[in-house]
Scaffold this motif. Structure first.
Motif, PDB file in Angstrom:
ATOM      1  N   LEU A   1     -26.098 -20.905 -20.293  1.00  0.00           N
ATOM      2  CA  LEU A   1     -25.480 -22.097 -19.707  1.00  0.00           C
ATOM      3  C   LEU A   1     -23.958 -21.979 -19.708  1.00  0.00           C
ATOM      4  N   GLU A   2     -23.393 -21.481 -20.789  1.00  0.00           N
ATOM      5  CA  GLU A   2     -21.937 -21.322 -20.844  1.00  0.00           C
ATOM      6  C   GLU A   2     -21.469 -20.262 -19.850  1.00  0.00           C
ATOM      7  N   ALA A   3     -22.208 -19.162 -19.724  1.00  0.00           N
ATOM      8  CA  ALA A   3     -21.843 -18.111 -18.764  1.00  0.00           C
ATOM      9  C   ALA A   3     -21.911 -18.646 -17.339  1.00  0.00           C
ATOM     10  N   LEU A   4     -22.965 -19.378 -17.012  1.00  0.00           N
ATOM     11  CA  LEU A   4     -23.110 -19.949 -15.670  1.00  0.00           C
ATOM     12  C   LEU A   4     -22.040 -21.010 -15.414  1.00  0.00           C
ATOM     13  N   SER A   5     -21.607 -21.689 -16.463  1.00  0.00           N
ATOM     14  CA  SER A   5     -20.534 -22.670 -16.336  1.00  0.00           C
ATOM     15  C   SER A   5     -19.219 -21.964 -16.008  1.00  0.00           C
ATOM     16  N   HIS A   6     -18.929 -20.882 -16.702  1.00  0.00           N
ATOM     17  CA  HIS A   6     -17.701 -20.119 -16.440  1.00  0.00           C
ATOM     18  C   HIS A   6     -17.704 -19.511 -15.043  1.00  0.00           C
ATOM     19  N   LEU A   7     -18.878 -19.231 -14.509  1.00  0.00           N
ATOM     20  CA  LEU A   7     -18.999 -18.664 -13.166  1.00  0.00           C
ATOM     21  C   LEU A   7     -18.966 -19.734 -12.072  1.00  0.00           C
ATOM     22  N   GLY A   8     -18.938 -21.018 -12.456  1.00  0.00           N
ATOM     23  CA  GLY A   8     -18.879 -22.095 -11.472  1.00  0.00           C
ATOM     24  C   GLY A   8     -20.216 -22.441 -10.844  1.00  0.00           C
ATOM     25  N   ILE A   9     -21.304 -22.064 -11.477  1.00  0.00           N
ATOM     26  CA  ILE A   9     -22.647 -22.338 -10.973  1.00  0.00           C
ATOM     27  C   ILE A   9     -23.220 -23.585 -11.645  1.00  0.00           C
ATOM     28  N   VAL A  10     -22.853 -23.775 -12.889  1.00  0.00           N
ATOM     29  CA  VAL A  10     -23.290 -24.919 -13.681  1.00  0.00           C
ATOM     30  C   VAL A  10     -22.037 -25.637 -14.172  1.00  0.00           C
ATOM     31  N   GLN A  11     -22.062 -26.947 -14.159  1.00  0.00           N
ATOM     32  CA  GLN A  11     -20.958 -27.733 -14.710  1.00  0.00           C
ATOM     33  C   GLN A  11     -21.411 -28.316 -16.037  1.00  0.00           C
TER      34      GLN A  11
END
Length: 158
Positions: A75-85
């Motif tokens: 979740l944190e990785a996807l957040s850093h990639l702009g896919i998950v907020q």
């Protein structure tokens, strides 16, 4: 991917796979599982809720599924990639949801029932401009939810 209805998980995974590839990132099995779980629901989910969905979606016979720590890291990785907020809610809780906007957006949370509401991206622009002009402060309006009372709870208390 700012969603009001569930998405086709395979379409979402394929779209995110392309975005990851363009950034030189890989589509791991953990990312695939988290995206699949998040695509099948709506709303703003805690990491524990995402973990429960991922665990429920694991095929029988698979080696004991995914670990909870992997879900948090994903979740944190996807957040850093702009896919998950990710959004910090009241009492220190963090919620996650899929986004496809160029920008993350602000949220509001009802202090009575806990509902989280998506707000327009520009709703706090005037406040951000005022803070910047007065103190040189740069507002991150999408990071934490505003607190208040939703219309349903206001009606019930009237």
């Amino acid at each position: 991917m700012n969603m009001t209805t569930p998405r086709d998980p395979e379409h979402l995974v394929a779209a995110v796979h392309e975005r990851l590839r363009a950034r030189g990132e890989r589509m791991t099995s953990q990312r695939r599982a988290v995206l699949h779980a998040m695509a099948t629901t709506t709303g703003h989910l805690s990491a524990d809720e995402v973990f429960v969905l991922v665990a429920a979606g694991e095929p029988a016979g698979r080696a004991r599924g995914i670990h909870q720590a992997s879900v948090y890291r994903t979740l944190e990785a996807l957040s850093h990639l702009g896919i998950v907020q990710h959004i910090h809610l009241g009492h220190g809780a963090t919620a996650y949801h899929l986004i496809d906007d160029a920008q993350a957006h602000p949220h509001a949370q009802c202090r009575v029932c806990g509902v989280v509401v998506d707000l327009p991206v520009d709703v706090l622009d005037a406040v951000a401009t005022q803070l910047a002009a007065a103190d040189g402060f740069r507002l991150d309006a999408a990071h934490a939810a505003l607190s208040g009372t939703c219309s349903t709870c206001l009606k019930e208390t009237s």
